[in-house]
Motif scaffolding. Structure first.
Motif, short mmCIF file in Angstrom:
data_model
loop_
_atom_site.label_atom_id
_atom_site.label_comp_id
_atom_site.label_asym_id
_atom_site.label_seq_id
_atom_site.Cartn_x
_atom_site.Cartn_y
_atom_site.Cartn_z
N HIS A 1 56.26 23.47 27.88
CA HIS A 1 55.36 22.42 27.39
C HIS A 1 55.90 21.87 26.08
N PHE A 2 55.91 20.55 25.97
CA PHE A 2 56.18 19.91 24.68
C PHE A 2 54.83 19.37 24.20
N GLY A 3 54.17 20.11 23.34
CA GLY A 3 52.82 19.71 22.97
C GLY A 3 51.97 19.65 24.22
N PRO B 1 63.28 12.07 40.13
CA PRO B 1 63.36 10.83 39.36
C PRO B 1 63.54 11.10 37.86
N ASN B 2 63.83 10.05 37.10
CA ASN B 2 63.97 10.18 35.64
C ASN B 2 62.72 10.80 35.05
N GLY B 3 62.94 11.73 34.14
CA GLY B 3 61.81 12.37 33.46
C GLY B 3 61.15 13.47 34.27
N ALA B 4 61.78 13.87 35.38
CA ALA B 4 61.18 14.90 36.23
C ALA B 4 61.23 16.28 35.59
N GLY B 5 62.12 16.44 34.59
CA GLY B 5 62.22 17.75 33.93
C GLY B 5 63.48 18.52 34.29
N LYS B 6 64.45 17.83 34.89
CA LYS B 6 65.67 18.51 35.34
C LYS B 6 66.50 19.03 34.16
N THR B 7 66.69 18.16 33.16
CA THR B 7 67.46 18.58 31.99
C THR B 7 66.73 19.68 31.23
N THR B 8 65.42 19.54 31.13
CA THR B 8 64.63 20.57 30.45
C THR B 8 64.78 21.90 31.18
N LEU B 9 64.79 21.86 32.50
CA LEU B 9 64.98 23.08 33.28
C LEU B 9 66.31 23.74 32.92
N TYR C 1 76.63 19.24 29.76
CA TYR C 1 75.52 18.43 29.26
C TYR C 1 75.53 17.04 29.89
N GLN C 2 74.33 16.53 30.11
CA GLN C 2 74.18 15.17 30.62
C GLN C 2 74.70 14.17 29.59
N LYS C 3 74.31 14.43 28.32
CA LYS C 3 74.79 13.61 27.22
C LYS C 3 76.02 14.32 26.66
N GLU D 1 71.96 16.07 39.78
CA GLU D 1 72.78 14.88 40.01
C GLU D 1 71.95 13.76 40.63
N HIS D 2 72.25 12.54 40.15
CA HIS D 2 71.54 11.38 40.71
C HIS D 2 72.30 10.75 41.88
N ASP D 3 73.60 11.04 41.96
CA ASP D 3 74.43 10.44 43.00
C ASP D 3 74.14 11.15 44.34
N1 LIG Z 1 62.66 17.94 23.16
C1 LIG Z 1 61.64 17.26 23.77
N2 LIG Z 1 60.50 17.02 23.13
C2 LIG Z 1 59.49 16.36 23.73
N3 LIG Z 1 59.55 15.91 24.97
C3 LIG Z 1 60.67 16.11 25.68
C4 LIG Z 1 61.79 16.80 25.12
N4 LIG Z 1 62.78 16.85 26.04
C5 LIG Z 1 62.31 16.23 27.12
N5 LIG Z 1 61.05 15.78 26.92
C6 LIG Z 1 60.22 15.09 27.92
O1 LIG Z 1 60.13 15.92 29.05
C7 LIG Z 1 60.20 15.14 30.24
C8 LIG Z 1 61.33 15.62 31.08
O2 LIG Z 1 62.55 15.24 30.48
P1 LIG Z 1 63.96 15.63 31.07
O3 LIG Z 1 64.99 15.14 30.12
O4 LIG Z 1 63.99 17.08 31.36
O5 LIG Z 1 64.01 14.79 32.41
P2 LIG Z 1 65.19 14.62 33.45
O6 LIG Z 1 64.67 15.01 34.75
O7 LIG Z 1 66.41 15.29 32.98
O8 LIG Z 1 65.40 13.05 33.42
P3 LIG Z 1 66.75 12.19 33.61
O9 LIG Z 1 66.97 12.08 35.07
O10 LIG Z 1 66.42 10.86 32.99
O11 LIG Z 1 67.84 12.90 32.89
C9 LIG Z 1 60.32 13.70 29.81
O12 LIG Z 1 59.03 13.12 29.82
C10 LIG Z 1 60.83 13.79 28.40
O13 LIG Z 1 60.40 12.69 27.64
#
Ligand SMILES: Nc1ncnc2c1ncn2[C@@H]1O[C@H](COP(=O)(O)OP(=O)(O)OP(=O)(O)O)[C@@H](O)[C@H]1O
Ligand SMILES: [Mg+2]
Lengths: 257, 338
Positions: free
Chosen positions: A16-18, A41-49, A88-90, A206-208
């Motif tokens: 959780h972010f807040g 999709p974008n913002g699904a939480g993949k990078t956070t995972l 890293y994605q970035k 991956e998005h591709d």
């Molecule tokens: N450090 C953070 N602090 C607050 N919110 C965050 C943080 N990192 C990610 N988020 C939020 O968590 C959600 C998931 O982000 P994440 O980057 O994991 O998505 P993603 O699936 O990797 O998207 P993309 O396909 O665009 O890379 C998004 O709403 C993002 O704004």
């Protein structure tokens, strides 16, 4: 380790972010010789995972097991040393160093004691060899001497992968390795992934979709931080919920074709 | 493969300049007055101090604003170690002073290295100022007045060597050459450290610490080691400063000196080692020059530092090194293109 214990397993993993639940109750597993793709999709939480799995972020709840060992809450460097490598994605490289030095420093982490103050770092042949190998795998052999900042965007993406490989991980966590790469390099990395699968457990974000369906053994679809579906590529293609989640997005036709 | 390591290809011109400087330093005491010999001794001591700080600022990316603490404390160790009106043994008191500085850096490092960026600058300053006030406000070591060291450390070896004395620090020429040897040894030592596996790790930390962690490096440990090495070397410089002046006072650990050391490093060029030494020489020469011109010399000093910072953002040696790097790169691409 138990023969059946996967290289990576998570239970109820949440972040959780807040007020925002970026990852919720994710349970997944990945074995050696398995390429497990995570799409969404974008913002699904993949990078956070991936950040949770690599220790870059600490989970709010849940458990992470690497080869049966509970690594929940361990710092990133400890998880890395258990044989977990991530990209890293970035792009996240050492811009002032040459491509070679980027990989040599990565390999040094495993092959050389680093609390050594006098012997020249470059004299260590195994580390050099590992760095050259990693560069070649990612298709950068001719660009080793170029400072990373002077590499093209696509080459920097390749270097990102080479560095991850240079640490000789057993479990690879790759966050959109193909993003920003040309078609030729993409194809090369896809071939590389197929080869790496033989000895590694690979979690691929991956998005591709062409690439994903070409290499994945297992697919997990994430939406809004939660797992929508997990299964073989064919099962995912046929999944109603997945088709609906992707409806309207440009990935829909690929998933349902 | 070319340029696998930055700075690997030592430019011939650079080596030549270095040798000329070394020869000049070696010959200088033969041709000039005592005043200048002592002045250059002081400059070389500050050069060692500045190089030790460059390990932190230029090679680890840690801008410490409290580096004088380790310099000053070593001076106080010498003052304590010397019985009044008698000499302390160099061979006991020097290692002791360096060990105390190193230990202090270890303890302070354990706290300050948990912070980064601006906070790191503030916290290193705060610790150094705390120590400053310990010596300033207590009767521990003469308070504001400081302590005199009446006799310089004695270099006589023990009974086993028949009390043989290889050099006499009371002799200003001997002191000069001892400090010159230490300057050269410090430079060689740090050069080797920078090229070592450890040196590559701190360089990686400076550029991208999070990535170093995800590659498996416990970065805190390496930063702490760097902090301790720098503190120990600063202690060596402070010891000889105290021995030369024959006097220690709290200013030796004050923020003013810490700030001067940062300016030396910036003036000469961060991350070039030789630049830090050059910066120390330049700062002290400018100070001398401007002091002779006007009583507002501090104004001129500040002005010229701002000038260098604006005109040569990489410092004196840094600018030359960058220019050289571009030249080599240009030649390389000519070769591969043609
Ligand atoms: N450090 C953070 N602090 C607050 N919110 C965050 C943080 N990192 C990610 N988020 C939020 O968590 C959600 C998931 O982000 P994440 O980057 O994991 O998505 P993603 O699936 O990797 O998207 P993309 O396909 O665009 O890379 C998004 O709403 C993002 O704004
Ligand atoms: Mg992402």
């Amino acid at each position: 380790m138990d023969e059946r214990e996967p290289m990576l397993r998570t239970e109820g993993l949440s972040k959780h972010f807040g007020g925002l639940a970026a990852v919720r109750e994710v349970a997944l597993a990945c074995r050696v010789e398995e390429l497990h793709a995570v799409i969404g999709p974008n913002g699904a939480g993949k990078t956070t995972l991936i950040n949770l799995l690599s220790g870059d972020l600490a989970p709010t709840a849940g458990r992470i097991l690497v080869a049966g060992k509970d690594v929940t809450g361990l710092p990133a460097h400890r998880i890395s040393r258990l044989g977990v490598g991530r990209s890293y994605q970035k792009t996240n490289i050492f811009l002032p160093f040459t491509g070679f030095e980027n990989c040599r420093l990565s390999a040094q982490s495993r092959l050389q004691p680093s609390m050594r103050f006098f012997a020249p770092a470059h004299a260590h042949a195994p580390t050099r060899a590992a760095a050259e190998r990693a560069l070649a795998m990612a298709g950068l052999e001719g660009r080793a001497g170029v400072v990373a900042a002077a590499l093209s965007h696509g080459e920097q993406r390749q270097l990102e992968i080479a560095m991850t490989l240079a640490t000789a991980p057993r479990l690879l966590l790759l966050d959109e390795p193909l993003a920003g790469m040309g078609a030729e390099e993409s194809a090369r990395i896809v071939e590389l992934l197929k080869r790496l699968r033989a000895e590694h457990a690979i979690l691929l974000v991956e998005h591709d979709m062409d690439a994903v369906f070409a290499v994945a053994d297992t697919l997990t679809v994430m939406v809004d931080g939660a797992v929508l579906a997990t299964g073989s590529p064919d099962a995912i293609r046929a999944n109603r919920a997945v088709q609906e989640a992707y409806l309207g997005s440009n990935e829909a036709d690929i998933v349902s074709k | 493969m070319s340029a696998a390591a930055p700075g690997r290809r030592a430019p011939v011109a650079g080596v030549a300049v270095l040798l000329v400087c070394l020869a000049a330093l070696l010959l200088m005491p033969l041709g000039v007055d005592k005043f200048y010999v002592q002045l250059v001794t002081k400059m070389m001591i500050m050069a060692v101090f500045a190089m030790s700080l460059d390990l932190l600022i230029g090679f680890t990316g840690l801008v410490s604003f409290g580096h004088a603490a380790y310099f000053g404390v070593a001076g106080y160790v010498l003052a304590y170690a010397a019985p009044q009106y008698q000499a302390a043994s160099l061979w006991v008191s020097l290692p002791l002073a360096m060990a105390v500085s190193g230990l202090l850096a270890l303890v302070i490092g354990l706290f300050v290295l948990r912070t980064s960026g601006v906070y790191f600058i503030m916290v290193t300053l705060a610790f150094a100022q705390m120590l400053y006030f310990v010596f300033h406000d207590t009767k521990l070591a003469g308070g504001t007045d400081g302590v005199y060291i009446y006799v310089r450390p004695d270099a006589a070896l023990g009974e086993w060597a028949g009390g043989w004395k290889p050099f006499d620090l009371e002799n200003f020429v001997h002191l000069y050459y001892v400090v010159l040897v230490l300057l050269v040894l410090t430079w060689i030592f740090l050069r080797r450290v920078i090229d070592s596996p450890f040196g590559r790790v701190i360089a990686g930390i400076k550029v991208n610490e999070p990535r170093m962690r995800s590659l498996g490096y416990a970065t805190f440990r390496y930063k702490l080691a760097s902090f301790v090495i720098a503190g120990t070397l600063a202690g060596m410089a402070g010891y000889f400063a105290a021995a030369q002046f024959g006097f220690v006072n709290p200013d030796m650990l004050g923020w003013h000196l810490s700030g001067s050391a940062i300016m030396m490093v910036i003036l000469g060029g961060m991350g070039t080692l030789g630049g830090a030494a050059l910066g120390a020489f330049m700062m002290m020469l400018l100070e001398l020059l401007f002091q002779g011109l006007t009583k507002h010399w501090q104004l001129l000093m500040g002005g010229s530092i701002v000038g260098v910072a604006l005109l040569l953002p990489h410092g004196l040696l840094g600018t030359v090194a960058a220019w050289w790097g571009r030249r080599v790169a240009a030649k390389d691409s000519e070769r591969t293109d043609g």
